[in-house]
Every structure is written in C-alpha cells, then in structure tokens.
Design a protein around this motif. Structure first.
Motif, PDB file in Angstrom:
ATOM      1  N   GLY A   1      -2.233  15.586  -2.282  1.00 24.53           N
ATOM      2  CA  GLY A   1      -2.935  16.008  -3.484  1.00 24.53           C
ATOM      3  C   GLY A   1      -3.764  14.879  -4.052  1.00 24.53           C
ATOM      4  N   VAL A   2      -4.694  15.241  -4.925  1.00 28.31           N
ATOM      5  CA  VAL A   2      -5.521  14.251  -5.611  1.00 28.31           C
ATOM      6  C   VAL A   2      -4.669  13.594  -6.697  1.00 28.31           C
ATOM      7  N   HIS A   3      -4.922  12.313  -6.953  1.00 27.93           N
ATOM      8  CA  HIS A   3      -4.174  11.541  -7.950  1.00 27.93           C
ATOM      9  C   HIS A   3      -4.009  12.326  -9.246  1.00 27.93           C
ATOM     10  N   GLY A   4      -2.765  12.492  -9.676  1.00 30.05           N
ATOM     11  CA  GLY A   4      -2.460  13.226 -10.894  1.00 30.05           C
ATOM     12  C   GLY A   4      -0.972  13.465 -11.014  1.00 30.05           C
ATOM     13  N   ALA A   5      -0.560  14.008 -12.148  1.00 27.95           N
ATOM     14  CA  ALA A   5       0.862  14.165 -12.450  1.00 27.95           C
ATOM     15  C   ALA A   5       1.586  15.042 -11.438  1.00 27.95           C
ATOM     16  N   GLY A   6       0.885  15.967 -10.802  1.00 23.45           N
ATOM     17  CA  GLY A   6       1.528  16.859  -9.836  1.00 23.45           C
ATOM     18  C   GLY A   6       2.195  16.135  -8.687  1.00 23.45           C
ATOM     19  N   LEU A   7       1.715  14.926  -8.370  1.00 27.94           N
ATOM     20  CA  LEU A   7       2.307  14.171  -7.259  1.00 27.94           C
ATOM     21  C   LEU A   7       3.712  13.675  -7.600  1.00 27.94           C
ATOM     22  N   THR A   8       4.098  13.768  -8.885  1.00 26.62           N
ATOM     23  CA  THR A   8       5.448  13.381  -9.285  1.00 26.62           C
ATOM     24  C   THR A   8       6.496  14.210  -8.549  1.00 26.62           C
ATOM     25  N   ASN A   9       6.124  15.403  -8.114  1.00 30.86           N
ATOM     26  CA  ASN A   9       7.055  16.272  -7.397  1.00 30.86           C
ATOM     27  C   ASN A   9       7.523  15.693  -6.069  1.00 30.86           C
ATOM     28  N   CYS A  10       6.986  14.551  -5.671  1.00 33.60           N
ATOM     29  CA  CYS A  10       7.448  13.918  -4.430  1.00 33.60           C
ATOM     30  C   CYS A  10       8.930  13.552  -4.521  1.00 33.60           C
ATOM     31  N   VAL A  11       9.503  13.540  -5.734  1.00 37.00           N
ATOM     32  CA  VAL A  11      10.932  13.231  -5.872  1.00 37.00           C
ATOM     33  C   VAL A  11      11.799  14.265  -5.167  1.00 37.00           C
ATOM     34  N   PHE A  12      11.238  15.439  -4.868  1.00 35.77           N
ATOM     35  CA  PHE A  12      12.013  16.492  -4.213  1.00 35.77           C
ATOM     36  C   PHE A  12      11.811  16.529  -2.705  1.00 35.77           C
ATOM     37  N   LEU A  13      10.912  15.698  -2.185  1.00 30.02           N
ATOM     38  CA  LEU A  13      10.702  15.670  -0.735  1.00 30.02           C
ATOM     39  C   LEU A  13      11.967  15.201  -0.021  1.00 30.02           C
ATOM     40  N   PRO A  14      12.220  15.735   1.166  1.00 30.72           N
ATOM     41  CA  PRO A  14      13.367  15.235   1.930  1.00 30.72           C
ATOM     42  C   PRO A  14      13.118  13.808   2.407  1.00 30.72           C
ATOM     43  N   ARG A  15      14.182  13.123   2.749  1.00 28.63           N
ATOM     44  CA  ARG A  15      14.079  11.748   3.233  1.00 28.63           C
ATOM     45  C   ARG A  15      13.158  11.677   4.439  1.00 28.63           C
ATOM     46  N   ASN A  16      12.340  10.633   4.499  1.00 31.27           N
ATOM     47  CA  ASN A  16      11.350  10.402   5.557  1.00 31.27           C
ATOM     48  C   ASN A  16      10.166  11.365   5.491  1.00 31.27           C
ATOM     49  N   GLY A  17      10.043  12.094   4.388  1.00 27.56           N
ATOM     50  CA  GLY A  17       8.849  12.904   4.192  1.00 27.56           C
ATOM     51  C   GLY A  17       7.638  12.013   3.957  1.00 27.56           C
ATOM     52  N   THR A  18       6.462  12.631   3.887  1.00 25.26           N
ATOM     53  CA  THR A  18       5.212  11.868   3.734  1.00 25.26           C
ATOM     54  C   THR A  18       4.445  12.342   2.509  1.00 25.26           C
ATOM     55  N   LEU A  19       3.999  11.395   1.698  1.00 25.48           N
ATOM     56  CA  LEU A  19       3.121  11.684   0.563  1.00 25.48           C
ATOM     57  C   LEU A  19       1.733  11.138   0.871  1.00 25.48           C
ATOM     58  N   ILE A  20       0.730  12.002   0.779  1.00 20.62           N
ATOM     59  CA  ILE A  20      -0.666  11.582   0.966  1.00 20.62           C
ATOM     60  C   ILE A  20      -1.360  11.687  -0.384  1.00 20.62           C
ATOM     61  N   GLN A  21      -1.806  10.566  -0.912  1.00 20.07           N
ATOM     62  CA  GLN A  21      -2.497  10.554  -2.202  1.00 20.07           C
ATOM     63  C   GLN A  21      -4.000  10.381  -1.968  1.00 20.07           C
ATOM     64  N   ILE A  22      -4.760  11.335  -2.485  1.00 21.82           N
ATOM     65  CA  ILE A  22      -6.219  11.276  -2.394  1.00 21.82           C
ATOM     66  C   ILE A  22      -6.731  10.621  -3.676  1.00 21.82           C
ATOM     67  N   VAL A  23      -7.406   9.495  -3.528  1.00 23.76           N
ATOM     68  CA  VAL A  23      -7.828   8.698  -4.686  1.00 23.76           C
ATOM     69  C   VAL A  23      -9.303   8.968  -4.985  1.00 23.76           C
ATOM     70  N   PRO A  24      -9.628   9.453  -6.185  1.00 25.47           N
ATOM     71  CA  PRO A  24     -11.027   9.722  -6.540  1.00 25.47           C
ATOM     72  C   PRO A  24     -11.861   8.454  -6.545  1.00 25.47           C
ATOM     73  N   TRP A  25     -13.178   8.632  -6.558  1.00 23.76           N
ATOM     74  CA  TRP A  25     -14.081   7.495  -6.656  1.00 23.76           C
ATOM     75  C   TRP A  25     -13.943   6.836  -8.017  1.00 23.76           C
ATOM     76  N   GLY A  26     -14.042   5.501  -8.051  1.00 23.60           N
ATOM     77  CA  GLY A  26     -14.011   4.811  -9.335  1.00 23.60           C
ATOM     78  C   GLY A  26     -13.122   3.593  -9.365  1.00 23.60           C
ATOM     79  N   ALA A  27     -12.814   2.976  -8.204  1.00 26.93           N
ATOM     80  CA  ALA A  27     -11.953   1.789  -8.152  1.00 26.93           C
ATOM     81  C   ALA A  27     -10.588   2.088  -8.758  1.00 26.93           C
ATOM     82  N   LEU A  28      -9.999   3.210  -8.373  1.00 26.43           N
ATOM     83  CA  LEU A  28      -8.715   3.650  -8.903  1.00 26.43           C
ATOM     84  C   LEU A  28      -7.566   3.411  -7.933  1.00 26.43           C
ATOM     85  N   ASP A  29      -7.805   2.613  -6.896  1.00 27.24           N
ATOM     86  CA  ASP A  29      -6.780   2.420  -5.865  1.00 27.24           C
ATOM     87  C   ASP A  29      -5.534   1.725  -6.408  1.00 27.24           C
TER      88      ASP A  29
END
Length: 583
Positions: free
Chosen positions: A470-498
């Motif tokens: 997902g794109v950077h935002g509060a919704g990515l907080t749900n990664c706390v429910f991913l199973p162990r060894n799952g993968t989170l991909i964060q899409i970072v918008p333009w603007g030096a927000l890395d």
C-alpha cells in the motif's frame, strides 16, 4: 683558483653535505615518529590538554551521532528505483550535517540505540535530528539546508516529528544532572507560598522518571492512594521520611506536544504522610493511562497506546487493573479484545470514579520509545516487536502464525493484500496492478482500512495473506496482523518521504520479523505532474519544501498526490516478494 683552495672548498662542501644528510635523517625520523603516534595513539594528542582520555560517557557526548533503533542501516533498505542518493539529516542545535553515504557513518555510530543514552546532550541531539527538514532525500535530488539559529539553553527546543499524523515535541520538561555524580535533581514542593525548589537528593529512587524523551512515567511500589475526583495520586511516606516530591504528569506518550496533551487531563503525583482514607483496596497492580490525544487515527492508536500498553502491562500476565483517564467508550469497545488480553479485570473510568483506591504498585503513564517500536534493552522483560506481533495474533485468535511456503500446498496461491485509499494517495491504476499481480501467480485481495473498519475483521483478512502492499499511510499499521515472515511493501510518494516512511513502517515491520520492501515512485508515477511543470522545484528539489514544516509537506506531497504505478517497473518488486516465500 689555486689547487690548495679548490681542495679546501671540496672538503667544506663534503662536510656541509654530510650535515644536511644528517639533518634530513633527523627530521625524517621525527616525522615518522609523529605519524606513528597520531595513527596509533591519537588520544595522546587529542587529550593532552586534560592529561587523560575522557571516559566513555564524556567522549560520546562530543560526537555527532545519528541515533537509530533499526537493525539495518538506511542504505540497506531493499529499494526499487532511484538508488544511490544520499539521505541527509541536519542537526539543528550544532549546525552539523550527518549524511547517509558520503561521510563516515559507521554501523557502530548509526545503530547505537537511544536506550543507552546517558547524557542530556545526546537526548537533545536525537530530538533535533528528527525535525521538519530532516527527511531523507531518496528521489534523486539534493536537499537544501538551512542553518539553525543559536539558542540559549533555557529556550524550549520544539521540533516537528514527521509521522502519518503531525505532532510536535519541545524539549522543555526537565533537566538532568551530570551523571558523573551520584546526585539527582528532585522537584520539591514546600508550601503554597514558595516556589518549587531544586534540591540534590542521593541514593533515592524518585516517584517519577521524566528522562525519557517521549514519555514520562511514574512507577511506584508501596502504599499508594488514588483519589480520582481530585486527579491526585498519593504515595504514603513512612514516619520520619523527609521526602516531599510533587510531579505533574499527563499519561499519554507525546511528551512536549502541547496541542496533543491539551486534550489530556493532568494528574498530580505527590508524597505525603497523611493520604486520604481508602474505600477500595486492590491486591494487583494498577496502570493509569489516557486514550485521548491522536487516537482515532489507526497509526496513533498503535504507536501511542497499543504498543506502549503491551510493553508496560504484559509483564503482569493479566493480573493488573487499567484506570483510563479521559475515557472514550467507543475506543475501549473498539479495542476491547486487546484490553481483555492484557487485563483480567474491568476497566476503571478514572475521571468518573468516586472511590478512593489503594494499591501496592501503580504505574502512571506508559513506556514508549521510538515510533511504533519497542526498545528491547529498556522494555520490561526485554519485550520486542516480535512479541507484540505474536500477542496481536493471539488477542484476535488468528489462525496463521507464519506464511505458507511456496510448494507446500500446490493448489494454494500466495495471497497479496492491496490496501487501497479513496481520498488521498490513491492508486489510480488499481485494476491494472491487480491484473499484473494475478499474471505472476498471486491471489489478490483489495481492502480499504479506515476508521470505521472493524479491527477483528481486518485482522483476519490481513492474517490470511502472505504479502501486503500500500501507499504510505495509516492503513499499513495493519501489518501487525501479518503472519511471521510475511512481507510488507510500502509505496512511497514523491517528495523525499523515504526517511519518514522508514521510521513509521520500515523499522517497525523489520523488528516484527517481517520482510520489508521499499518502493519509491518516480516523477512519472506521480499525479503532481498534472499540477506542476516538469522543471518545477517540486520535482527538482522536493527537500526544499520541508523547511516550511511538516504541515506544508503533508499538504503538498501527501494530501494532494495520487500514484499511478509503472506496472512493468513494479512487477520486479512483486516477483522478489515471491522469493521470500520460497524455502
């Protein structure tokens, strides 16, 4: 010239030549010796003026260090696109720049945890390191920098911390004595006519600890009386005790954020030999905390309350009572499964309770560290984000503890969850992304996480997936429910927000034991091209906008930007995520 004179001249020349060669040898020996001393024992030169090498505490305070809680350096983030660009950070107090690649930032310096800081200078340095213009530049532009003004020591230092929801911290709470001595500074309230005075007190544990840069905590054991109607907590001193302490605390971990804490009731903690008479006794510890502030935003629900509450309360194995100041019933109902998993007792509404409670152990405030993380070196029982991740799965009764390895179930495809957004940072070509993901072997689930989402339902959806993006935002907080060894991909918008993205979700996810992938979009993938010409400063130097503060950055690069992914470029990211599922 006569023969005798010529021979005499030759002898003189030979003597002068020997003297010169001898001088060269002496000078050469001196230079070699000096070089050897400088290289092998620089302290002999650096600390000659004091006659000895400083101890480790003194030495550390004079070195500019970029403090990190991550187990990886920033340049170790798996990225796609725009690699090799420096992330620069500016220290506002010293005017010193710490750069991500070009300077000698060794892993020892970069990875030192803030937990081991023992000097006030280092804590101030850390806070100033994450100011409004402290965003890493990973979008191919060099950051413009602005020198900070000299400030007096007594002036408050206020910085804006870049998170998914803006907040500020000012360094105005307390001062800490020189730790080379055994004395501590205690605020003593003598009487109503005199001002509070500072007095040295040695070898005594104070009722409260105000040294953490993010949260003040009072951890008391003894005879403690809680009088909710007066918002006061009394620690009963034994007869003959001369301690007379009084502390003011707002039990929400946004220390120094005046706007946030203005919504949180202040509680007075004081020592006394004549506390009020108890009406209700408790044989388990009590924890007092607030759920106002920035709660209601999913990210802040977790970084401000859930993670700190787990860190503070899990050590009691359910035998603890929660007293919530500034009670919000809807919030307690929303997260009742977490509260019930941490405490075996009903929640007490601190503000509207008429009893006078007596405890033997009370904690006011919650232990909190960096954003959405736990500092294992400081946390009770060395809890970590791996423990928190496992706890959240247990609290919601989730079935999957770890991802499904490819090939383990031949008929089962790996599941990809796409967190979609409707208002800002929307994926404009969502259908195209879904089709591409299906083509390479994913079963795709699309879900929008918002304030109205039921946590239990969202937890089940996330836990059923192997990869979440997902794109950077509060919704990515749900990664706390991913199973162990799952993968989170964060899409970072333009603007030096890395850098902000790494702090909010990159570091926490890796500390949970998840695989983290970081995708910075290119200019061509940003909707800002529809608003600004290609040669605009928004694209040439986005870091320059950060000097205007986080609110301006948020409005420019977050609230008014959508994303159209280059599916050919992003395809390699999803393929790499599949590799994480192979044995």
């Amino acid at each position: 010239m006569k023969p005798g004179e010529r021979s005499k001249l030759l002898r003189n020349l030979r003597q002068e030549s020997r003297r010169f060669r001898l001088l060269v040898v002496v000078i050469g020996f001196f230079l070699v010796t000096l070089t050897f001393i400088v290289v092998t024992k620089p302290e002999a030169i650096l600390f000659a003026d004091v006659g000895k090498k400083p101890n480790s505490d003194e030495a550390t305070s004079s070195i500019v260090i970029q403090e990190r809680t991550s187990v990886q350096r920033l340049d170790e983030i798996p990225r796609v696109g725009n690699p090799g660009v420096d992330a620069s950070v500016r220290d506002n107090n010293e005017g010193t720049e710490v750069k991500g690649e070009n300077e000698d930032n060794s892993p020892t310096k970069i990875q030192r945890n803030i937990a081991i800081q023992t000097k006030e200078e280092e804590r101030i340095q850390l806070r100033n390191t994450i100011g409004p213009d402290q965003f890493g530049n990973n979008n191919g532009n060099e950051g413009s920098e602005e020198k900070s003004e000299d400030k007096k020591e007594e002036v408050k230092h206020k910085v804006t911390l870049p998170t998914v929801s803006n907040y500020t911290i000012n360094d105005s709470i307390d001062t800490k004595p020189d730790e080379t001595t055994s004395t501590e500074v205690v605020v003593l309230q003598t009487n109503e006519q005199t001002e509070p005075t500072l007095q040295a007190k040695s070898s005594t544990k104070h009722l409260c600890d105000f040294t953490n840069f993010r949260a003040n905590v009072c951890d008391m054991e003894g005879e403690i009386v809680i009088h909710p109607n007066s918002s006061s907590i009394f620690f009963k001193e034994p007869a003959g005790s001369t301690r007379d302490e009084q502390w003011k605390i707002r039990p929400y971990p946004r220390k120094g954020d005046d706007f946030c804490l203005s919504h949180t009731s202040e509680i007075t903690v004081k020592s006394t030999q004549t506390p009020p008479q108890c009406t209700q006794y408790h044989d388990v510890p009590g924890i007092i905390f607030s759920v106002t502030g920035y709660t209601g935003n999913l990210f802040h629900d977790f970084t401000d309350v859930m993670v700190p509450l787990f860190t503070t309360a899990n050590q009691f194995n359910g035998e603890v009572k929660f007293l919530i100041s500034d009670m919000m019933i809807w919030w307690v109902r929303k997260y009742h499964r977490v509260l019930e998993a941490l405490s075996n007792y009903p929640v007490i509404d601190f503000k509207n309770d008429n009893e006078v409670h007596c405890f033997k152990h009370v904690i006011v405030g919650l232990h909190a560290y960096m954003e959405f993380t736990i500092d294992s070196k400081l946390a009770p029982k060395n809890y970590s984000m791996v423990d928190f991740n496992a706890f959240m799965r247990r609290a919601y009764g989730l079935k999957r503890d770890s991802v499904t390895v490819l090939g383990e179930q031949p008929s089962k495809k790996p599941r990809l969850l796409i967190i979609s957004r409707k208002r800002t940072r929307t994926l404009l070509n969502l259908n195209e992304i879904v089709e591409m993901a299906k083509d390479i072997g994913y079963e795709v689930v699309v879900n929008e996480a918002d304030v109205s989402s039921r946590i239990s339902q969202m937890a089940e959806v996330v836990n059923s997936c192997d990869v979440m993006m997902g794109v950077h935002g509060a919704g990515l907080t749900n990664c706390v429910f991913l199973p162990r060894n799952g993968t989170l991909i964060q899409i970072v918008p333009w603007g030096a927000l890395d850098w902000i993205s790494r702090i909010d979700f990159g570091d926490p996810s890796t500390q949970m034991g998840l695989h983290y992938m970081h995708y910075s979009i290119s200019v061509e993938e940003s909707s800002l091209l529809e608003e600004y010409p290609r040669d605009h400063e928004v694209f040439r130097n986005p870091v320059a906008f950060h000097k205007n503060g986080f609110d301006f950055v948020k409005k420019t690069f977050m609230d008014n930007q959508n994303v159209r992914l280059d599916v050919k470029r992003f395809r390699s990211v999803l393929l790499e995520a599949l590799d994480h599922l192979t044995p």
